[in-house]
Write a protein that holds these residues in place. Structure first.
Motif, mmCIF file in Angstrom:
data_model
loop_
_atom_site.group_PDB
_atom_site.id
_atom_site.type_symbol
_atom_site.label_atom_id
_atom_site.label_comp_id
_atom_site.label_asym_id
_atom_site.label_seq_id
_atom_site.Cartn_x
_atom_site.Cartn_y
_atom_site.Cartn_z
ATOM 1 N N ALA A 27 42.950 42.097 36.479
ATOM 2 C CA ALA A 27 43.294 40.683 36.686
ATOM 3 C C ALA A 27 42.037 39.845 36.923
ATOM 4 C CB ALA A 27 44.265 40.534 37.854
ATOM 5 N N LEU A 28 40.984 40.497 37.450
ATOM 6 C CA LEU A 28 39.716 39.793 37.662
ATOM 7 C C LEU A 28 38.835 39.818 36.406
ATOM 8 C CD1 LEU A 28 38.812 40.984 41.286
ATOM 9 C CD2 LEU A 28 39.253 38.615 40.594
ATOM 10 N N LYS B 100 49.882 40.438 33.330
ATOM 11 C CA LYS B 100 50.757 39.447 32.698
ATOM 12 C C LYS B 100 51.320 38.493 33.761
ATOM 13 C CE LYS B 100 54.365 40.006 29.173
ATOM 14 N NZ LYS B 100 55.189 41.113 28.629
ATOM 15 N N LYS B 101 51.723 39.081 34.891
ATOM 16 C CA LYS B 101 52.303 38.288 35.976
ATOM 17 C C LYS B 101 51.273 37.277 36.507
ATOM 18 C CE LYS B 101 53.121 40.028 40.177
ATOM 19 N NZ LYS B 101 53.643 40.909 41.238
ATOM 20 N N VAL B 102 50.039 37.761 36.682
ATOM 21 C CA VAL B 102 48.975 36.898 37.203
ATOM 22 C C VAL B 102 48.651 35.792 36.202
ATOM 23 C CG1 VAL B 102 46.514 36.824 37.844
ATOM 24 C CG2 VAL B 102 47.962 38.699 38.669
ATOM 25 N N ASP C 22 42.322 32.597 41.951
ATOM 26 C CA ASP C 22 41.746 32.820 43.279
ATOM 27 C C ASP C 22 41.810 34.305 43.619
ATOM 28 O OD1 ASP C 22 41.017 31.725 46.109
ATOM 29 O OD2 ASP C 22 42.698 33.092 46.436
ATOM 30 N N PRO C 23 40.661 34.903 44.005
ATOM 31 C CA PRO C 23 40.636 36.359 44.195
ATOM 32 C C PRO C 23 41.641 36.883 45.229
ATOM 33 C CG PRO C 23 38.477 35.349 44.697
ATOM 34 C CD PRO C 23 39.349 34.275 44.170
ATOM 35 N N LEU C 24 41.764 36.202 46.374
ATOM 36 C CA LEU C 24 42.713 36.686 47.380
ATOM 37 C C LEU C 24 44.157 36.472 46.938
ATOM 38 C CD1 LEU C 24 41.096 35.776 50.831
ATOM 39 C CD2 LEU C 24 41.349 38.041 49.787
ATOM 40 N N ILE D 248 35.118 41.074 46.687
ATOM 41 C CA ILE D 248 34.012 40.594 47.525
ATOM 42 C C ILE D 248 33.059 39.731 46.689
ATOM 43 C CG2 ILE D 248 31.946 41.362 48.800
ATOM 44 C CD1 ILE D 248 33.733 43.851 49.654
ATOM 45 N N ARG D 249 32.766 40.189 45.502
ATOM 46 C CA ARG D 249 31.885 39.422 44.607
ATOM 47 C C ARG D 249 32.535 38.100 44.205
ATOM 48 N NH1 ARG D 249 28.264 41.039 39.926
ATOM 49 N NH2 ARG D 249 28.167 39.201 38.634
ATOM 50 N N ALA D 250 33.810 38.183 43.851
ATOM 51 C CA ALA D 250 34.521 36.975 43.410
ATOM 52 C C ALA D 250 34.587 35.929 44.522
ATOM 53 C CB ALA D 250 35.924 37.338 42.933
#
Lengths: 336, 336
Positions: free
Chosen positions: B164-165, B192-194, B201-203, B243-245
């Protein structure tokens, strides 16, 4: 009177403040405790105090841990000192009726029961062992530990334990009029129960008539190798008495002058009897310029959530009395 | 091959080992995870691993966290290393289905849900904030932190989050035959959902398709100021990617050679892609003289409960490979 009772030549490279959060159903007996908005809500005080100390505010519920008269919870003093020192303290939950919303060490177990009935803390031994583990854990990095407690109604269970251990102690109260009669009646029944069962083992006495905080404090004292201060009022004398009965070194106790000088209690005498060096902090709340805090000097609240120990810690870390007082006044005004 | 991948010139005056214990219901999907005695019992693995590491044995239930084939849980390796170092490690519970019987930091929240449905970790943001608090707390005294995880099924949620990232990562497995098809199918649905929700947004991505361990690790990384190692396999790559994102420094990652060299996964490539320096430990379990451990070298289990990081920590604290191997062999024999 000086800010700290006697010259305290303690130093610490890596101090920590920890707070044991527990419940005993004794706080729900009408008239026993002045903590929280009502006897039923007294059970919510430890998690709310923890939330206040860790997050700086209470947002999880529309409730305060203050007294019915609006006297600020001593946790706000502890919060002020943690902010001043720049310390993140450790909350230890054991035997709570409600969940803690902030990060904490969890020991589990149920709230303590009525000391007059059955076994008040069935798993006192397990709580002691977990406390010992934590004492050893904290020994790895902290050379000084100030250990407070938040257990509404705890002076009553403390009285039960002290009396069952043979001390003629009188305990303090967060109420101006110490409900001595109710406490004495409960303690008499508790002692009778212990004597009838012929129990003399200290942890077994805690199990029968104590509260979950006491075995945790006793366990930490057994495991911890640095300099330990029990921070609290007459409740901590019960923990110290159990620690002594278990054959371990009795820690020093630090409290506020309001408990130290409480004429309805016997703080100094009982501390001497259990072999604990006792210190007090005198923040002169009578002249601090805040009505709620001034009531501390009149005998309301007096101490709690390790507030005396937190001020003591700030003092030995070098913060002058005026800075400590100002920080507290500002925090209480901000919070109210 | 050497015991540690590259010369590790790390030193620590006050190191700590911590383990995040979490659940995701993804481990109960048949065929996804090899942890525990069965898919349903996989949810018990984190509390049992914690009990084993802290108490040295499991007594609360008649159950083991071992695989159905009897391969020893990697927690026994972690236990062996803590014993060798003489360290009391910190267990961090977040999003568990069962209670932890030993002292631990409790963050609360429910087990993570199926990443294909609804929001898998509704309170990812709260877990992140609690993690940040703990990172700051641990910064007070620990200059080096090895942070492991125990979350059965976690490589699947890691795959969901990594994909997803935008990473074309392949994740490892504790099964010899990596159930790649099942994982890919779940990840495809999750991505697909994301994408359908337009979430970047990463979190929020973690909240939708991740697990409770990831936001805790990411929060600790944000709050911790010392040298941080994420100890684990491809699961920790997902944490590192988050963490990077979030714009924070990517910690180093340490794992076992069995994950590092896993041909069904892409550990090295993905570590490079997320910008993490990666280390491995090669304990040569193929020649250690124990059948269960030898299976690690054949691709079973491979890693878990921060075992690679625990061996790495022992190594940088000066314990030679042979001492580490002997300690592990003795502990596994004692435990079996």
């Amino acid at each position: 009177m000086s800010f700290v009772s006697t010259r305290a030549d303690f130093s610490a490279e890596s101090p920590m403040f920890a707070l044991i959060l527990s419940n005993s159903l004794v706080s729900t007996i009408e008239g026993v405790s002045g903590a929280g908005e009502s006897p039923a809500k007294s059970l919510m005080v430890p998690p709310l105090d923890a939330e206040l100390i860790i997050n700086g505010e209470i947002t999880s519920v529309d409730m305060t841990p203050n007294t019915p008269t609006g006297c600020p919870t001593p946790a706000v003093l502890t919060l002020a000192m943690m902010d001043l020192i720049g310390m993140k303290p450790l909350m230890i939950a054991a035997g709570l009726d409600h969940e803690v919303t902030v990060p904490h060490i969890q020991f589990g177990e149920k709230a303590g029961g009525d000391p007059r009935e059955g076994r008040a803390v069935p798993n006192a031994k397990e709580l002691f062992e977990k406390g010992r583990w934590l004492g050893e854990y904290l020994s790895q990095t902290h050379d000084l530990l100030v250990l407070g407690e938040c257990l509404p109604g705890g002076t009553t269970t403390a009285l039960c334990v002290l009396r069952a251990l043979g001390y003629q102690a009188k305990v303090s109260s967060c109420l101006v009029d110490n409900p001595v009669c109710i406490k004495e009646k409960i303690a008499a029944e508790a002692v009778k129960k212990v004597q009838k069962a012929g129990v003399t083992d200290p942890l077994e006495i805690v199990s029968m008539v104590g509260d979950p905080m006491i075995p945790v404090a006793a366990g930490i004292a057994e495991g911890y190798r640095g300099k330990l201060f029990l921070a609290g009022g007459t409740q901590m004398l019960a923990a110290a008495a159990v620690i002594r009965a278990l054959g371990n070194t009795v820690p020093d106790i630090v409290t506020t002058v309001y408990v130290y000088d409480d004429k309805t209690a016997s703080f100094k005498e009982t501390a001497a009897a259990v072999g604990a060096d006792a210190y007090y902090v005198d923040p002169e709340f009578g002249s601090i310029g805040h009505d709620g805090l001034a009531r501390y000097a009149e005998g309301e609240i007096k101490e709690g959530s390790g507030a005396g120990g937190a001020m003591f810690l700030a003092s030995i870390l070098g913060f002058p009395p005026e800075v400590i007082r100002n920080t507290i006044r500002e925090q209480v005004i901000r919070y109210a």
